[in-house]
Motif scaffolding. Structure first.
Motif, short mmCIF file in Angstrom:
data_model
loop_
_atom_site.label_atom_id
_atom_site.label_comp_id
_atom_site.label_asym_id
_atom_site.label_seq_id
_atom_site.Cartn_x
_atom_site.Cartn_y
_atom_site.Cartn_z
N LEU A 7 57.55 32.59 40.42
CA LEU A 7 58.24 33.88 40.51
C LEU A 7 59.37 33.80 41.53
N PRO A 8 60.32 34.75 41.49
CA PRO A 8 61.43 34.73 42.45
C PRO A 8 60.93 34.80 43.90
N GLU A 141 58.63 43.71 47.91
CA GLU A 141 59.47 44.30 46.88
C GLU A 141 60.91 44.37 47.38
N ALA A 142 61.82 43.77 46.62
CA ALA A 142 63.23 43.81 46.97
C ALA A 142 63.87 45.10 46.46
N LYS A 143 64.98 45.47 47.03
CA LYS A 143 65.68 46.68 46.59
C LYS A 143 66.16 46.57 45.15
N ASP A 144 66.30 45.35 44.62
CA ASP A 144 66.70 45.18 43.21
C ASP A 144 65.52 45.33 42.25
N GLY A 145 64.31 45.62 42.79
CA GLY A 145 63.12 45.84 41.96
C GLY A 145 62.26 44.61 41.76
N SER A 146 62.76 43.43 42.11
CA SER A 146 61.95 42.22 41.96
C SER A 146 60.89 42.16 43.06
N LYS A 147 59.84 41.40 42.79
CA LYS A 147 58.76 41.24 43.77
C LYS A 147 58.48 39.77 43.99
N SER A 148 58.18 39.43 45.23
CA SER A 148 57.71 38.08 45.55
C SER A 148 56.30 38.21 46.10
N PHE A 149 55.51 37.17 45.85
CA PHE A 149 54.09 37.18 46.21
C PHE A 149 53.82 35.97 47.10
N TRP A 150 53.46 36.22 48.34
CA TRP A 150 53.28 35.18 49.35
C TRP A 150 51.79 35.03 49.66
N ALA A 151 51.35 33.79 49.88
CA ALA A 151 49.95 33.52 50.23
C ALA A 151 49.86 32.19 50.96
N LEU A 152 48.74 32.00 51.65
CA LEU A 152 48.50 30.69 52.26
C LEU A 152 48.40 29.61 51.19
N THR A 156 45.79 27.05 41.42
CA THR A 156 46.51 26.16 40.51
C THR A 156 46.20 26.46 39.06
N ASP A 157 45.07 27.11 38.78
CA ASP A 157 44.69 27.37 37.39
C ASP A 157 45.33 28.63 36.81
N THR A 158 46.03 29.41 37.63
CA THR A 158 46.72 30.61 37.15
C THR A 158 48.16 30.59 37.63
N SER A 159 48.85 29.50 37.39
CA SER A 159 50.16 29.27 38.00
C SER A 159 51.22 30.29 37.62
N GLU A 160 51.07 31.00 36.50
CA GLU A 160 52.09 31.96 36.08
C GLU A 160 51.90 33.35 36.68
N VAL A 161 50.69 33.65 37.15
CA VAL A 161 50.37 34.99 37.63
C VAL A 161 49.71 34.91 39.00
N PRO A 162 50.22 35.66 39.99
CA PRO A 162 49.54 35.68 41.29
C PRO A 162 48.14 36.27 41.16
#
Length: 180
Positions: A7-8, A141-152, A156-162
């Protein structure tokens, strides 16, 4: 922490967190976001109170497991001052509002390139756990509506979805302090 690889990244350069367990039932967390802070959509200040769905906007989180069994606790801490604490009996199972945990927002502050939230969480139901397994995360959440998801760590088995509830994200071990 690292952004989800599929994801972005969003407007931030980094998100870090310092976690401390000063007593058997207490967790203190200091989240720090560095980057284009003005490009992040931060929630507006609100009276400190419980609120659902905080994770749908910029929010800092922690997932705490007592080390044994499938039970865990989830904290959602919003820069707005709102918070939520949920308890689970297993992976996304038996979700309920915590009746025993206590949350305290110890401060939110921003500069042009840094935002920082410090909170403490008292968890009497987890006090007997000698070592807590912890997942530390953030939704930005960015002002442009996109979201980034951060974690330690991201599973690996769900690489497309946080999936912060996945125990593969619970990579920090916090031992209970020993009596001196």
């Amino acid at each position: 922490m690292i952004p989800h690889p599929a994801l972005p990244r969003g407007p931030l350069d980094s998100v870090t967190v310092t976690a401390d367990r000063p007593s058997r039932d207490l967790l203190t967390l200091r989240y720090r976001a560095i980057g284009a802070i003005d490009a992040v959509l931060w929630p507006a200040p609100a009276d400190p109170a419980f609120a659902d769905n905080l994770w749908q906007h910029s929010c800092f989180e922690a997932f705490i497991a007592p080390g044994e069994g499938d039970d865990y606790t989830e904290l959602n801490a919003s820069p707005s001052g709102r918070w939520a604490i949920y308890e689970f009996h297993g992976y996304r199972a038996g979700m309920r509002n915590s009746q025993t945990a206590h949350y305290e927002n110890e401060g939110w502050r921003m500069t042009p390139d840094t935002a920082e939230l410090t909170v403490s969480l008292t968890l009497p139901l987890l006090a007997d756990g000698a070592v807590w397994q912890v997942g530390l995360t953030a939704v930005i959440e960015a002002k442009d509506g996109s979201k980034s998801f951060w974690a330690l760590a991201h599973p690996t088995d769900t690489s497309e979805v946080p999936d912060f509830h996945n125990r593969d994200c619970f990579t920090a071990d916090l031992a209970a302090p020993t009596a001196a």
